[in-house]
Write an enzyme that holds these catalytic residues in place. Sequence first.
Site, mmCIF file in Angstrom:
data_model
loop_
_atom_site.group_PDB
_atom_site.id
_atom_site.type_symbol
_atom_site.label_atom_id
_atom_site.label_comp_id
_atom_site.label_asym_id
_atom_site.label_seq_id
_atom_site.Cartn_x
_atom_site.Cartn_y
_atom_site.Cartn_z
ATOM 1 N N MET A 27 0.956 -1.201 0.150
ATOM 2 C CA MET A 27 -0.212 -0.137 0.030
ATOM 3 C C MET A 27 0.842 1.306 -0.099
ATOM 4 S SD MET A 27 -3.310 -0.877 1.851
ATOM 5 C CE MET A 27 -2.947 -0.570 3.623
ATOM 6 N N GLY A 28 2.309 1.130 -0.139
ATOM 7 C CA GLY A 28 3.094 2.324 -0.564
ATOM 8 C C GLY A 28 3.642 2.603 0.809
ATOM 9 N N LEU A 30 6.735 2.915 1.969
ATOM 10 C CA LEU A 30 7.586 1.493 1.970
ATOM 11 C C LEU A 30 8.636 1.711 3.343
ATOM 12 C CD1 LEU A 30 8.174 0.804 -1.671
ATOM 13 C CD2 LEU A 30 6.181 -0.115 -0.204
ATOM 14 N N HIS A 34 8.738 -4.086 3.768
ATOM 15 C CA HIS A 34 8.656 -4.238 2.438
ATOM 16 C C HIS A 34 9.885 -4.421 1.803
ATOM 17 C CE1 HIS A 34 5.492 -1.137 3.496
ATOM 18 N NE2 HIS A 34 4.725 -2.084 3.084
ATOM 19 N N GLN A 145 4.965 -11.611 7.932
ATOM 20 C CA GLN A 145 4.482 -12.196 9.029
ATOM 21 C C GLN A 145 3.980 -11.093 9.866
ATOM 22 O OE1 GLN A 145 3.567 -14.988 9.897
ATOM 23 N NE2 GLN A 145 3.481 -14.738 11.997
ATOM 24 N N MET A 181 8.411 -2.873 12.230
ATOM 25 C CA MET A 181 8.475 -1.799 11.225
ATOM 26 C C MET A 181 6.988 -1.778 10.671
ATOM 27 S SD MET A 181 11.988 -1.421 9.264
ATOM 28 C CE MET A 181 13.359 -1.295 10.172
ATOM 29 N N SER A 183 4.236 0.896 8.462
ATOM 30 C CA SER A 183 4.036 2.478 7.561
ATOM 31 C C SER A 183 3.256 3.350 8.903
ATOM 32 C CB SER A 183 3.053 2.400 6.594
ATOM 33 O OG SER A 183 3.694 1.587 5.794
HETATM 34 O O1 PAF Z 1 -0.282 -5.774 3.676
HETATM 35 C C1 PAF Z 1 -0.676 -4.750 3.011
HETATM 36 O O2 PAF Z 1 -0.018 -3.934 2.671
HETATM 37 C C2 PAF Z 1 -2.022 -4.843 2.376
HETATM 38 O O3 PAF Z 1 -2.842 -5.404 3.107
HETATM 39 C C3 PAF Z 1 -2.056 -5.472 0.997
HETATM 40 C C4 PAF Z 1 -1.678 -7.019 0.918
HETATM 41 C C5 PAF Z 1 -1.042 -4.935 0.038
HETATM 42 C C6 PAF Z 1 -3.717 -5.383 0.278
HETATM 43 O O4 PAF Z 1 -3.835 -4.242 0.063
#
Ligand code: PAF
Length: 281
Positions: A27-28, A30, A34, A145, A181, A183
């Site tokens: 979802m950005g 980062l 991520h 996880q 971590m 967002s």
């Molecule tokens: O974990 C996330 O960031 C979100 O739930 C996902 C898997 C990208 C779905 O929007």
Amino acid sequence: MKIVESFGDLQKALGELKQSVGFVPTMGYLHDGHLSLVNKAKEDCGSVVVSIFANPIQFAEDEDIDNYPRDIDRDLNLLIDGGTDLVWIPTVKSMYPEDFQTWVNVEKVSIPLEGKFRPTHFRGVTTVVSKLFNAVHPDKAYFGQKDAQQAVVIKQMTRDLNYPIEIIICPIIREPDGLAMSSRNIYLNDQERQAALCLSQGLLAAGDSFQAGERDAEKLRHTVKNVIKKESLAELQYISCAHPETLKELEGNVETSLLSMAVFIGQTRLIDNVLLGNSKS
Ligand code: PAF
């Protein structure tokens, strides 16, 4: 690194990639969590595709998606450095046109834990992940996880809908002081940032007690509760000691279990977990 927005451009760009394809949906905004997924995908696969889409349908009305942190330029720079081949940034309108009315809903494992407090969350997650899978056709997809229940729900959906995709769950990445971590950590002021350490400290205390031989589920939950209770800025929403696959709450002696929780630090809701009795934790 190629950046695309439309489904058409995505299909064209996918056709030019080396097989096999590793996919990291995000979802950005980062962070290293991520990037650890991107690294693992890079290790495992010929090409890495990342999606950035703050998915409105997994937020409840009171969860305010408009305030979800965003910084697309920073995200793209991190992804270039991480060796991503293709970034897909779909628009909300293209994902959910006005007459959108189809949902993917995983039943049992979506109901407890997070599902109890965010009852529409997982159908939003599984619907979007299903749409992303249908568009990207990856060979492997990578999730953290940190969102332990999401990992279970997505594995279930992948099995139930026969997606020929291997789901890889990567370990939680923590700040040096133990904070997982997320967002959402950006919302914490200095005092709250310090207070937020009670989540990992609670899990650590329970992990130590498990190592020392404690197996009683209620006592393990209690150990976490005691640590959270001492932090005045923290309010525990739930603490669970559950079966790591069925997510059923456990009582009595446990061998492997998922110890997970949600805690409000001020207005910010944080989650964290540890797998007990499992070498991957
Ligand atoms: O974990 C996330 O960031 C979100 O739930 C996902 C898997 C990208 C779905 O929007």
